[in-house]
Write an enzyme that holds these catalytic residues in place. Structure first.
Site, mmCIF file in Angstrom:
data_model
loop_
_atom_site.group_PDB
_atom_site.id
_atom_site.type_symbol
_atom_site.label_atom_id
_atom_site.label_comp_id
_atom_site.label_asym_id
_atom_site.label_seq_id
_atom_site.Cartn_x
_atom_site.Cartn_y
_atom_site.Cartn_z
ATOM 1 N N HIS A 226 -19.078 6.865 48.331
ATOM 2 C CA HIS A 226 -18.846 8.298 48.514
ATOM 3 C C HIS A 226 -19.718 9.155 47.604
ATOM 4 O O HIS A 226 -19.770 10.387 47.755
ATOM 5 C CB HIS A 226 -17.371 8.627 48.251
ATOM 6 N N ASP B 126 -20.735 10.749 52.830
ATOM 7 C CA ASP B 126 -19.413 11.316 53.064
ATOM 8 C C ASP B 126 -18.727 10.638 54.243
ATOM 9 O O ASP B 126 -19.364 9.916 55.024
ATOM 10 C CB ASP B 126 -19.524 12.828 53.335
#
Length: 627
Positions: A598, A602
């Site tokens: 992350h 995303d």
């Protein structure tokens, strides 16, 4: 001119290798790049080619011997050339000069301590290592006399300290550098005990680091006087592991060195003796190794010195004094993985030593015997034997330790989470069924679901380069890789390996199938090359091979994502036709879980990527590549 053959670098973290088999023998003629020997490391088995054309003059590393990267394995030269001819000729002039200066040097109080390797005859009671066994006027054993004499101007000052422990001192054995980032090592097992005789380069102990398991050899010949680091103790690089000294000596022998130095200077009578040394000079190492043994007989006749002294010079025995079988770390690990008891294996190596092939043969016989009475347990036998583990406590092997370290580090470094999509592989399944026989005949490999998924993944990585990337936290930079190097996790007898298909974006579906099959086969057989296990930018792990539906993979650092492929199963699902009508049908379905970092990818990026993969697979438009 003779050319040395050295152990090349075989991977970023590989620091040593074990000679498994010599393909050429001394006197054989070899061509450039012709394989000379086979070497095994903790990652790969490979062949070492000859760097030049010529004749194999010398083999410096015997079979089953472990050597460090850069160490000399053999010498290649011209026919009739000898590796030993040049050395004595070059050393002779250097030895003559000190011989002429002997009277001046022996008269100097500064020179005597520097040349001190033994005490004079008056010190015989204090130095039972053998200094008094050769009288000052005795010329029948010139090599021993030259070693004992403090002047030693005939060349023994160059040879003796390098190969033999000094008579009045103990030589420390320290932990050497075992890799660029290795700062410490843990003693896993002592191969010698206090009082044991050791030869130069004979293994003393085994040490384990976070990158490699290796043996530490003795830098000199002598007796193991002291063990400074116990088993399971961690020692920093450069830290002392043991002390090697003269036979019959002890660790405190260091304290007697000043006395020997003080009394050595005023001994000019020994000057004529060093002149005898040039005669036996062509064979310095043999005489030096035996020197500690010969003196032991006079002051310590009650000890079986001659037998002990001969042990290091003889061919290495597979059985150590304590009755245990000696094997290299690589062979021991293989035996553990294969569930083979070393006590039940008869070694075919030098001195009866157990080799890698001996373990593989024993394992094959055990598997054949197990499969004969019942074929049902065959599936369970494909993995390591765990039948005797219940109720036991075992130290984790090195592969398990490294897996624990790397997976934990990966979770601590990256912000990892997993997104799962379900894909309908009905059309792919139909294509596979239709073309698998012809594909096998044409391409020589089986057509599985993996090449279809790999092809769809590669195309998706081209469309979403932000997933084919790496993040550097220190520089806060993201690298978007130009090439797609596709890693594929492969289950092997040695453990889980990640093969890497370099430039996968340039390959067709058939090309991917062939490349994956080739790399996977060589990974299982141990013929994979180091560069074929490194450099991946994205990895696929096939958890469906054992019926797994989905998983949450742990990233291979510094990659941004890893895709898992679940088992393809038939189940009822709701399908919608072109007119929007819904119905329930039996479809071939699979889950595609993808773990991503992350920090640079995303959830929406992952969703778009997996949707691209899913659409490509559900369309099933691979007919052109299969015809």
């Amino acid at each position: 001119m003779a050319t040395p053959v050295t152990l090349p670098e075989l991977g970023e973290s590989v620091t040593e290798g074990t000679v498994t088999r010599w393909l050429k023998q001394i006197g054989d003629t070899v061509a450039v790049d012709e394989p000379l020997l086979e070497v095994s490391t903790d990652k790969v088995d490979t062949e070492i080619p000859s760097p030049v054309a010529g004749v194999l003059l010398e083999i410096s590393a015997a079979e089953d011997e472990t050597v460090e990267v850069g160490a000399v394995l053999a010498t290649i030269g011209e026919e009739g050339e000898s590796t030993g001819d040049a050395a004595p000729a070059e050393e002779a002039p250097a030895e003559e000069a000190p011989a002429e200066e002997a009277p001046a040097e022996e008269a100097s109080a500064e020179e005597a301590p520097a040349e001190d390797s033994a005490a004079p005859s008056e010190e015989a009671p204090e130095e039972p290592a053998g200094e008094a066994s050769t009288p000052e006027g005795d010329e029948t054993t010139p090599a021993v006399a030259a070693e004992q004499d403090g002047g030693a101007p005939a060349g023994s000052d160059d040879a003796a300290p390098a190969d033999d422990a000094p008579q009045g001192e103990a030589t420390p054995v320290t932990l050497p550098e075992l890799g660029e980032s290795v700062t410490e090592g843990t003693v896993t097992r002592w191969l010698k005990q206090i009082g044991d005789e050791v030869a130069v380069d004979e293994p003393l102990l085994e040490v384990s680091t976070d990158k490699v398991d290796t043996e530490i050899p003795s830098p000199v010949a002598g007796t193991l006087l002291e063990i400074s680091a116990a088993e399971d103790e961690t020692v920093a690089v450069g830290g002392q592991l043991a002390l090697i000294g003269a036979a019959g000596g002890a660790a405190p022998s260091k304290d007697s060195a000043p006395e020997a130095e003080a009394e050595q200077a005023p001994e000019p009578e020994a000057a004529p003796e060093p002149e005898q040394a040039p005669e036996p000079e062509p064979e310095p190492k043999q005489e030096q190794q035996q020197a500690p043994a010969e003196p032991k007989q006079a002051p310590q006749a009650e000890k079986p010195a001659p037998a002990a002294a001969e042990a290091p010079a003889a061919a290495p025995s597979a059985v150590k004094p304590d009755g245990r079988q000696y094997v290299t770390p690589i062979v021991r690990k293989l035996a553990e993985r294969e569930g083979v008891s070393l006590d039940d294996v008869e070694g075919t190596g030098v001195g009866g030593r157990i080799r890698k092939q001996d373990i593989l043969d024993a394992a094959a016989k055990a598997r054949a015997a197990a499969e004969a009475p019942a074929a049902a347990p065959a599936a369970a036998a494909s993995g390591p034997d765990v039948s005797g583990l219940a109720g036991t406590v075992k130290k984790a092997n090195r592969i398990r330790q490294l897996t624990a370290i790397k997976t934990k580090e990966s979770l601590q470094v990256a912000a990892q989470l997993t997104q799962v999509h379900e894909v309908d592989l009905t059309r792919v399944a139909a294509l596979r069924q239709k073309h698998k026989a012809a594909f096998l005949d044409r391409e020589g490999v089986k057509l599985t679901f993996l090449p279809f998924i790999a092809k769809a993944t590669v195309e998706a990585l081209k469309a979403h380069p932000n997933v084919n990337a790496s993040y550097d936290e220190e520089s806060k930079e993201i690298t978007y890789h130009a090439a797609i190097n596709l890693g594929i996790a492969v289950d092997t007898e040695r453990g889980l390996l990640s093969i890497v298909v370099h430039d996968a974006g340039d390959l067709s579906l058939a090309g991917l199938a062939q490349r994956i099959d080739d790399l996977a086969s060589r990974a299982r057989s141990g013929d994979i090359k180091p560069n074929e296990l490194s450099g991946g930018t994205f990895t696929i792990t096939n958890i469906g091979s054992f019926g797994g539906l989905f998983d949450t993979p742990i990233l291979v650092q510094p990659q941004a994502a890893m895709l898992a492929t679940g088992a393809v199963v038939k189940k009822p699902v709701v399908v919608t036709d072109a007119d929007g009508n819904e119905s329930i049908a039996i479809r071939s379905m699979a889950y595609l879980p993808m773990t991503y970092d992350h920090r640079l990818v995303d959830g929406a990026d992952t969703g778009r990527f997996l949707t691209t993969v899913k659409k490509r697979l559900e369309e099933g438009a691979f007919e052109a590549e299969l015809s």
